[in-house]
Motif scaffolding. Structure first.
Motif, PDB file in Angstrom:
ATOM      1  N   TRP A   1      28.057  74.168  32.798  1.00 41.45           N
ATOM      2  CA  TRP A   1      28.757  72.885  32.895  1.00 41.45           C
ATOM      3  C   TRP A   1      27.933  71.803  32.218  1.00 41.45           C
ATOM      4  N   SER A   2      28.604  70.738  31.854  1.00 40.17           N
ATOM      5  CA  SER A   2      27.945  69.521  31.383  1.00 40.17           C
ATOM      6  C   SER A   2      28.713  68.338  31.955  1.00 40.17           C
ATOM      7  N   GLU A   3      28.026  67.211  32.118  1.00 45.61           N
ATOM      8  CA  GLU A   3      28.657  66.018  32.694  1.00 45.61           C
ATOM      9  C   GLU A   3      28.223  64.782  31.927  1.00 45.61           C
ATOM     10  N   ALA A   4      29.134  63.810  31.874  1.00 53.69           N
ATOM     11  CA  ALA A   4      28.877  62.574  31.143  1.00 53.69           C
ATOM     12  C   ALA A   4      29.568  61.416  31.837  1.00 53.69           C
ATOM     13  N   ILE A   5      29.183  60.208  31.465  1.00 52.90           N
ATOM     14  CA  ILE A   5      29.872  59.013  31.925  1.00 52.90           C
ATOM     15  C   ILE A   5      31.137  58.821  31.091  1.00 52.90           C
ATOM     16  N   THR A   6      32.274  58.656  31.777  1.00 55.10           N
ATOM     17  CA  THR A   6      33.551  58.444  31.103  1.00 55.10           C
ATOM     18  C   THR A   6      34.254  57.236  31.725  1.00 55.10           C
ATOM     19  N   PRO A   7      34.746  56.301  30.908  1.00 59.07           N
ATOM     20  CA  PRO A   7      35.441  55.130  31.461  1.00 59.07           C
ATOM     21  C   PRO A   7      36.797  55.513  32.055  1.00 59.07           C
TER      22      PRO A   7
ATOM     23  N   TYR B   1      35.185  61.009  24.613  1.00 65.54           N
ATOM     24  CA  TYR B   1      35.268  60.607  26.017  1.00 65.54           C
ATOM     25  C   TYR B   1      33.952  60.792  26.767  1.00 65.54           C
ATOM     26  N   GLY B   2      32.920  61.204  26.064  1.00 66.93           N
ATOM     27  CA  GLY B   2      31.628  61.335  26.721  1.00 66.93           C
ATOM     28  C   GLY B   2      30.657  62.150  25.900  1.00 66.93           C
ATOM     29  N   ILE B   3      29.364  61.870  26.093  1.00 67.00           N
ATOM     30  CA  ILE B   3      28.286  62.716  25.580  1.00 67.00           C
ATOM     31  C   ILE B   3      27.444  63.086  26.789  1.00 67.00           C
ATOM     32  N   PRO B   4      27.272  64.360  27.059  1.00 71.41           N
ATOM     33  CA  PRO B   4      26.601  64.769  28.301  1.00 71.41           C
ATOM     34  C   PRO B   4      25.188  64.211  28.436  1.00 71.41           C
ATOM     35  N   PHE B   5      24.882  63.745  29.653  1.00 75.45           N
ATOM     36  CA  PHE B   5      23.506  63.364  29.978  1.00 75.45           C
ATOM     37  C   PHE B   5      22.817  64.460  30.774  1.00 75.45           C
ATOM     38  N   VAL B   6      23.604  65.439  31.273  1.00 77.26           N
ATOM     39  CA  VAL B   6      23.050  66.494  32.110  1.00 77.26           C
ATOM     40  C   VAL B   6      23.839  67.772  31.859  1.00 77.26           C
ATOM     41  N   TRP B   7      23.174  68.885  32.028  1.00 75.34           N
ATOM     42  CA  TRP B   7      23.847  70.168  31.878  1.00 75.34           C
ATOM     43  C   TRP B   7      23.152  71.184  32.770  1.00 75.34           C
ATOM     44  N   GLY B   8      23.784  72.306  32.931  1.00 75.11           N
ATOM     45  CA  GLY B   8      23.165  73.353  33.731  1.00 75.11           C
ATOM     46  C   GLY B   8      24.141  74.450  34.049  1.00 75.11           C
TER      47      GLY B   8
ATOM     48  N   LEU C   1      30.422  47.316  29.598  1.00 72.93           N
ATOM     49  CA  LEU C   1      29.354  47.582  30.560  1.00 72.93           C
ATOM     50  C   LEU C   1      29.278  49.075  30.879  1.00 72.93           C
ATOM     51  N   VAL C   2      30.422  49.743  30.954  1.00 69.44           N
ATOM     52  CA  VAL C   2      30.428  51.198  31.146  1.00 69.44           C
ATOM     53  C   VAL C   2      29.718  51.871  29.986  1.00 69.44           C
ATOM     54  N   GLN C   3      30.004  51.426  28.776  1.00 74.52           N
ATOM     55  CA  GLN C   3      29.363  52.018  27.599  1.00 74.52           C
ATOM     56  C   GLN C   3      27.857  51.741  27.609  1.00 74.52           C
ATOM     57  N   GLU C   4      27.470  50.586  28.087  1.00 71.04           N
ATOM     58  CA  GLU C   4      26.046  50.278  28.203  1.00 71.04           C
ATOM     59  C   GLU C   4      25.376  51.237  29.178  1.00 71.04           C
ATOM     60  N   TYR C   5      26.041  51.495  30.308  1.00 68.26           N
ATOM     61  CA  TYR C   5      25.445  52.414  31.282  1.00 68.26           C
ATOM     62  C   TYR C   5      25.463  53.855  30.751  1.00 68.26           C
ATOM     63  N   ALA C   6      26.554  54.233  30.074  1.00 66.11           N
ATOM     64  CA  ALA C   6      26.617  55.576  29.485  1.00 66.11           C
ATOM     65  C   ALA C   6      25.463  55.781  28.507  1.00 66.11           C
ATOM     66  N   ASN C   7      25.189  54.769  27.710  1.00 69.34           N
ATOM     67  CA  ASN C   7      24.084  54.860  26.761  1.00 69.34           C
ATOM     68  C   ASN C   7      22.748  54.978  27.491  1.00 69.34           C
ATOM     69  N   PHE C   8      22.592  54.241  28.574  1.00 70.47           N
ATOM     70  CA  PHE C   8      21.368  54.315  29.377  1.00 70.47           C
ATOM     71  C   PHE C   8      21.138  55.732  29.908  1.00 70.47           C
ATOM     72  N   THR C   9      22.221  56.409  30.350  1.00 75.82           N
ATOM     73  CA  THR C   9      22.048  57.763  30.901  1.00 75.82           C
ATOM     74  C   THR C   9      21.601  58.771  29.845  1.00 75.82           C
ATOM     75  N   LEU C  10      21.753  58.423  28.574  1.00 76.17           N
ATOM     76  CA  LEU C  10      21.296  59.302  27.494  1.00 76.17           C
ATOM     77  C   LEU C  10      19.859  59.007  27.076  1.00 76.17           C
TER      78      LEU C  10
END
Length: 366
Positions: free
Chosen positions: A277-283, A146-153, A292-301
């Motif tokens: 915490w970590s956050e990712a794009i999830t449809p 359901y997601g791969i994090p693009f940000v954490w902290g 298109l969501v998956q395309e944007y999720a990939n872009f954030t990585l």
């Protein structure tokens, strides 16, 4: 020089020159209208309704998506994970294409039918992500990603160094010296977690009733020292900027604006630990724009997005390739060191979330 063309030689029989010009004008307008309609259709096809924290939907990120991947983000903001879930349950699955959840909300959202899984094959940039985040188990439910994090902290302590000096411990948030000038977040998973770490409880989200009562007692004793429990990050940022508050449990996002405003703002993961915490794009469930969501999720990585995000927000990218683009001083300032992950208590849904809410309300009512 160009040769002039006699329009009369091209006219159908019986059509005047004036009539031909009118016809050509109408055809031109029609073509322009068709082109405009096609442009609008393309823009709509490449737009995503984005339900997110304010950090990821602000102007610079909207412009970046438009410029680099031709995606038009239409952001709507939430201020807490519980608000996100409540609005999805209340009809938001018909309004939004994607969200940015924290890892501990993935399992309940998936089981409630609020989100869609991603196709791992669509995330080619995942290979650039630190393995500590690419393989985080909380992002997979029943074998579906359901997601791969693009940000954490971490949520941790912001402090006014001019007032407090250097800080390295949670003790500052419980120090009577700063009575009336401290702030805590009005959110049980953060604030009860802080209390647990202060008491040396290493797994805050697995607390039993006895430990919850100990934390409750500690936080009630802290209450007279506080200026406020904050809900909106802008509120705590303003309190730190004005000097009303000298130390607060908060988000890293407050630091850059405070420094820009001339405040000698410090940021520290206290030695007792911090809340990870970590956050990712999830449809969102039912989106018609999953690809298109998956395309944007990939872009954030991607390294490009990660670098841009780090410089814009001062949050740590999960992409190692993005980190490699940052100067060492900034990497140190952002606390980007996966070896430090062991110091974080990553948020989980407590096994009895309703009990946590009750305890937190009892603290505030005391």
């Amino acid at each position: 020089m160009t040769e002039s063309l006699d329009l009369n030689l091209l006219l159908p029989a019986g059509m005047s020159r004036r009539g031909a010009l009118r016809a050509l004008g109408a055809a031109g307008l029609g073509a322009a209208a068709m082109a405009g309609g096609a442009g609008r259709a393309f823009a709509q096809e490449r737009s995503l309704n984005y339900f997110t924290w304010s950090a990821w939907g602000e102007g610079p990120f909207v412009e970046d998506a438009k410029k680099k991947v031709s995606i038009d983000l239409k952001p709507t903001f939430y201020s807490s994970s519980d608000e996100m879930v409540a609005k999805l349950r209340g009809g938001g699955t018909k309004l939004y294409d994607m969200i940015v959840p924290v890892q501990n909300y993935i399992a309940p959202a998936a089981k409630a039918g609020l989100i869609e899984p991603l196709d791992p094959a669509s995330l080619s940039n995942a290979k650039t992500v630190f393995p500590e985040f690419a393989a985080m188990p909380q992002w997979t439910v029943d074998g579906k990603l359901y997601g791969i994090p693009f940000v954490w902290g971490a949520n941790a302590i912001a402090f006014n160094r001019k007032e407090t000096g250097d800080v390295d411990s949670l003790n500052v948030l419980f120090d009577p010296k700063w009575k009336g000038r401290l702030a805590m977040r009005d959110e049980p998973e953060d604030s009860l977690g802080v209390g647990a770490l202060k008491l040396g409880i290493k797994q805050p989200y697995a607390m039993e009733e006895k430990e919850l009562q100990e934390v409750k007692k500690l936080l009630i004793s802290q209450k007279p020292l506080l200026r406020a429990y904050w809900k909106n990050v802008a509120d705590v940022q303003n309190m730190l900027a004005s000097g009303e508050v000298v130390a607060a449990w908060t988000f890293l996002a407050v630091i850059a604006p405070l420094r820009k405003a001339g405040v000698d703002a410090g940021w520290v993961w206290p030695k007792e630990g911090a809340i990870g915490w970590s956050e990712a794009i999830t449809p969102v469930k039912g989106t018609s724009k999953l690809k298109l969501v998956q395309e944007y999720a990939n872009f954030t990585l991607s390294p490009e997005y990660g670098e841009f995000m780090a410089r814009t927000t001062r949050y740590a990218p999960a992409s190692k390739a993005a980190v490699d683009r940052l100067e060492p001083a900034l990497v140190t300032d952002l606390g980007i060191d996966p070896k430090n992950v062991s110091r974080l208590a990553f948020k989980e849904i407590p096994k009895d979330k309703s009990r946590w809410n009750e305890i937190w309300n009892e603290v505030k009512a005391a």
